[in-house]
Scaffold this motif. Structure first.
Motif, short mmCIF file in Angstrom:
data_model
loop_
_atom_site.label_atom_id
_atom_site.label_comp_id
_atom_site.label_asym_id
_atom_site.label_seq_id
_atom_site.Cartn_x
_atom_site.Cartn_y
_atom_site.Cartn_z
N HIS A 101 0.88 -1.40 0.10
CA HIS A 101 -0.06 0.03 0.03
C HIS A 101 0.92 1.20 0.12
O HIS A 101 1.35 1.89 1.11
CB HIS A 101 -0.98 -0.21 1.07
CG HIS A 101 -2.04 1.22 1.02
ND1 HIS A 101 -3.45 0.63 0.99
CD2 HIS A 101 -2.04 2.54 1.09
CE1 HIS A 101 -3.92 1.88 0.68
NE2 HIS A 101 -3.22 2.74 0.91
N HIS A 103 1.36 5.28 -2.38
CA HIS A 103 0.63 6.12 -3.33
C HIS A 103 1.92 6.74 -4.10
O HIS A 103 2.55 7.71 -3.81
CB HIS A 103 0.00 7.10 -2.73
CG HIS A 103 -1.18 6.61 -2.06
ND1 HIS A 103 -2.46 6.12 -2.72
CD2 HIS A 103 -1.24 6.31 -0.57
CE1 HIS A 103 -3.02 5.65 -1.81
NE2 HIS A 103 -2.86 5.71 -0.69
N LYS A 218 -9.41 -0.73 -5.31
CA LYS A 218 -9.44 0.02 -4.02
C LYS A 218 -11.07 0.61 -3.86
O LYS A 218 -11.18 1.49 -4.92
CB LYS A 218 -8.26 0.95 -3.90
CG LYS A 218 -8.54 2.23 -3.12
CD LYS A 218 -7.84 2.00 -1.53
CE LYS A 218 -7.98 3.21 -0.82
NZ LYS A 218 -6.83 3.95 -0.39
N ASP A 372 1.28 3.80 2.90
CA ASP A 372 0.61 5.18 2.55
C ASP A 372 1.80 6.03 2.09
O ASP A 372 1.64 7.19 1.96
CB ASP A 372 -0.26 5.76 3.54
CG ASP A 372 -1.63 5.68 3.20
OD1 ASP A 372 -1.91 5.25 2.10
OD2 ASP A 372 -2.52 5.61 4.10
ZN LIG Z 1 -3.58 5.14 0.90
#
Ligand SMILES: [Zn+2]
Length: 469
Positions: A101, A103, A218, A372
């Motif tokens: 996970h 970005h 997602k 993240d």
């Molecule tokens: Zn996230």
């Protein structure tokens, strides 16, 4: 979504893909693939396998053609004639980690946003993950689909230098919902998030993904304390049902107790985030026992960055100006790094995390590494992974369990058949450490070298490049 808008997006993506392909070729021309195909016996190290089998204290691992040919006790693995023997007595080797996970693509360290999203920048982020021992990295809901598919294809075809393997999944949200405000600005500019209002739209969107052979999706099920439109239960139920009909896995961003119950009940396969605002209850735990979802906790996102510590490990890939700016920032900034005094809520958050994390794990959540990283510079690609592992151990996990959650469990979740453990037949993707992380999880930071597909990553060259910026 109207037809007209669909066409516009299609056109935008076609142009983007053309630019991406040209860029990919340029990168490949600059960096010929290393032809290192030596047979190599790594001898004498403690071998952490990455599943629940016990470590081999004085082990040996034979690497041939980028794959692990054999693993066992030192002396029991016979190398063929001409093999190079690498003495690793006193060291520890563990599988390269897998981050399920992040970005990717928007962080520029001195800038942030959609204009940074190029294949070169995606590659740079994957090199940062690799530098810190992460052999596969999954971007979740924030990567433009056509460009991401092209990047995956180009990387699998060997067009890029050695880096973490790229995986991605599209994201779905109600119109004007989805990612946090900062990330939303970037994803909106690139038309990334699939906005759906009705169950029919949702099913059509999932079918289009399945047709493109996309395996995961997602969903954002969160109104961010009443400031966003919320995905309705009929829509997320339709998404999950349609995805499962096509063998796809659904990742659900849900931060409240009620939302976590609702998405698990609807069959979501992966839960993102820990409930931090209230204690969880028996009803949620019963659902967890029944469904046993995977879980990306992304705890580090709410933590003070270790750049403040200061820990030099966190500075290796950051420009000095960024480190200085983070350290000089004393006022708290939500979702952005600062080094002021701890927030007045910190003790309460910690108590809630400890309680909720331990109960969820005991009920059978299948923990996977996720950070993240990429939404700002404080939780940098690669370093955030080591931070998350250490946090799990602080919250009660054993180091061995933390390593399993960073290796074989995410490999199973993403479906990476040739990664996750150090065993015969797997890709030779591993980290050599100077100290034993089973004794102290922070020893995952004592990296001597990183190997991907049997090739040693040139960490010194990467470090030089990043520090010059
Ligand atoms: Zn996230």
């Amino acid at each position: 979504m109207t037809l007209r808008r669909n066409r516009l997006i299609h056109l935008t993506l076609s142009i983007a893909v053309a630019a991406w392909t040209a860029d990919a070729i340029r990168v490949a021309a600059q960096q010929p693939r290393p032809a290192d195909r030596a047979v190599m016996l790594l001898d004498g190290a403690r071998v952490i396998v990455g599943d629940t089998t016990p470590p081999i204290d004085a082990g040996a691992m034979l690497v041939e053609n980028g794959r692990i040919a054999a693993v066992g006790r030192s002396g029991s693995v016979k190398p063929p004639a001409g093999a190079t023997r690498v003495d690793l007595a006193g060291k520890t080797i563990m599988p390269a980690m897998i981050n399920a996970h992040v970005h990717i693509g928007y962080e520029g360290y001195t800038s942030w946003g959609a204009s940074n999203y190029t294949p070169d920048n995606v590659l740079d982020h994957l090199e940062r993950e690799a530098f810190y021992g992460v052999g596969a990295t999954q971007s979740v809901g924030s990567s433009p689909t056509a460009a991401a598919l092209q990047f995956e294809k180009d990387q699998r075809a060997g067009k890029f230098p050695l880096a973490s393997r790229f995986y991605f999944m599209p994201g779905m949200a109600p119109p004007n919902g989805g990612p946090d405000a900062v990330l939303r600005e970037a994803t909106t500019a690139l038309h990334v998030v699939n906005e759906v209002s009705t169950p029919d739209e949702a099913r059509r969107s999932v079918r289009a993904m399945a047709n493109a052979r996309i395996r995961q999706v997602k969903i954002w099920v969160d109104d961010r304390r009443g400031t966003y439109p919320k995905m309705t239960p009929d829509v997320f139920t339709a998404i999950i049902d349609e995805a499962h009909r096509h063998g796809m896995i659904v990742n659900a961003h849900a931060t409240t107790l009620a939302d976590q119950k609702a998405v698990i009940r609807a069959g979501a396969d992966v839960l993102v985030h820990v409930v931090q605002s209230e204690p969880i209850d028996d009803e949620l735990l019963a659902l967890v026992r029944e469904h046993k979802p995977y879980w990306a906790t992304v705890i580090g996102l709410g933590d003070r960055t270790e750049v403040c510590a200061p820990d030099p490990f966190f500075e290796e890939s950051l420009p000095a100006s960024v480190v200085a700016a983070i350290r000089a920032t004393k006022e708290p900034r939500p979702l952005a790094p600062s080094c002021g005094p701890p927030s007045p809520n910190a003790a309460r958050r910690e108590q809630m995390l400890t309680n909720n994390f331990q109960k969820m794990i005991a009920a059978g959540m299948r923990l996977v590494l996720g950070t993240d990283a990429g939404i700002h510079a404080g939780h940098t690609f690669g370093t955030a992974d080591h931070h998350e592992l250490a946090r799990w151990v602080e919250l009660g996990l054993s180091p061995a369990e933390a390593i399993v959650a960073a290796t074989s469990t995410p490999a199973r979740l993403i479906g990476i058949a040739d990664m996750g453990t150090l065993s015969a037949g797997k890709s030779a993707d591993f980290i050599v450490l100077d100290a034993n992380p089973l004794e102290d999880i922070r020893n995952t930071r004592k990296i001597v070298s990183v190997y991907l597909r049997g090739q040693r990553l040139d960490r010194a060259a990467l470090r030089d490049r990043w520090r010059r910026r």
